[in-house]
Design an enzyme around this catalytic site. Structure first.
Site: not given
Ligand code: MLT
Length: 330
Positions: A233, A262, A280
């Site tokens: 994160r 983001e 991401h």
């Molecule tokens: C997650 O939290 O599983 C990944 O960062 C992917 C997302 O957030 O879409």
């Protein structure tokens, strides 16, 4: 309208669910929080990725909500305690994208240590300068994994195949924890990991304790040859501090798949040649997305048909809180 999808989430399992139940998909609804609030009447399942802010205000408007399904593993955009207080199930896909994220870590790691991005750019500019892009091997290097969870352990196992020494820092684990014994990682305090690792990779959830954890003081402890990778994160890193550390050559490079904001605003990071940036996409592979969507579709259908969820963070079935005592008496 029983099922509302507020972000771009698609896959065979969701299409199949839409044949059996009414699913409304608005890919950009997360960008219009006021419209989202207006559309919650009668919604029994809310399906989100990481952009929709599911807070107490939203939950107060969602009187029929039984399940929030998160298409991924992080829950920092969801007020899980507020959902639990209201008896709403919070479900997610905890491990379906772990392999993809672990593989992305190696894509970033190799791009950094073999200078792939600047080498590519230079070839495209018509140059053929082999000496400018002499890199380093992963073999024999110490990989420091911060957070040895589902993704961290998969990174550890793959690192062994590259002949790396694997160290891990995780306050929730002991030397006999399964994650440590199975991954053969050496569990060390974070301070030791930071001062000794050649490559640091972060796999932490965003919580009050981890927000801004990687600040200038932490970067100052790294070896000047170290590289830093974050696919967890963005909020765990103070980006301004990382930029300062990179400019002062306190560390050799960084790769970020996740950002404080983001999508990010324009940033000095874009100008640095020892930085690799991706939007991401750690979890964005066909395989991972298919599994993630299958998992959340299953959980939504189970709960809406009165069966227990299989992948939840609070409880498997909705449990409406008991009405206040005086309301019962009336
Ligand atoms: C997650 O939290 O599983 C990944 O960062 C992917 C997302 O957030 O879409």
């Amino acid at each position: 309208m029983p099922i509302l999808v507020t972000e771009r989430i698609e896959g065979p399992a969701l299409s199949a669910l839409a044949e059996r139940m009414r699913v409304v998909i608005e890919h950009d609804l997360w960008q219009r929080p006021d419209d989202l609030l207006q559309q919650l009447d009668g919604v029994r399942a809310l399906v989100v990725r990481n952009q929709t802010r599911v807070d107490a205000q939203l939950l107060d408007r969602a009187e029929n909500l039984e399940i929030i399904a998160r298409a991924g593993a992080g829950f920092d955009n969801i007020d899980v305690s507020a959902a639990s207080e209201r008896g709403i199930v919070v479900a997610g896909a905890f491990e379906e994208n772990a392999v993809s994220v672990a593989e992305h870590v190696f894509a970033l790691m190799l791009a950094l240590v073999r200078k792939i991005i600047p080498a590519h750019q230079s070839v495209c500019e018509g140059q053929w300068n082999r000496h400018a892009f002499c890199g380093t091997e992963l073999h024999g290097k110490t990989l420091g994994i911060v957070g040895l969870g589902r993704i961290g352990t998969r990174v550890a196992m793959r690192a062994k195949a590259f002949g790396m020494r694997v160290w891990a820092a995780d306050p929730l684990l002991t030397k006999s924890s399964l994650a440590v014994t199975e991954s053969c990682a050496r569990l060390v305090p974070l301070h030791n990991l930071l001062t000794s690792a050649d490559i640091i990779t972060v796999h932490l959830p965003l919580t009050a304790d981890t927000t801004g954890l990687f600040d200038y003081d932490k970067f100052r402890r790294l070896k000047p040859t170290a590289v830093f990778i974050n696919t967890s994160r963005g909020g765990v890193v103070k980006e301004a501090d990382l930029i300062r550390a990179l400019r002062k050559k306190i560390l050799a490079g960084a790769a970020l798949d996740v950002r404080e904001q983001e999508p990010p605003k324009s940033s000095p990071l874009n100008e640095l040649d020892n930085v690799v940036l991706t939007p991401h996409i750690g979890a964005f592979t066909e395989e991972a997305q298919e599994k993630v969507v299958e998992c959340i579709a299953r959980n939504v259908e189970h709960v809406l048909r009165g069966r227990p969820a299989t992948d939840y963070v609070n409880f498997p079935r909705p449990c409406r809180p008991a009405p206040p005592q005086d309301a019962k008496e009336k």
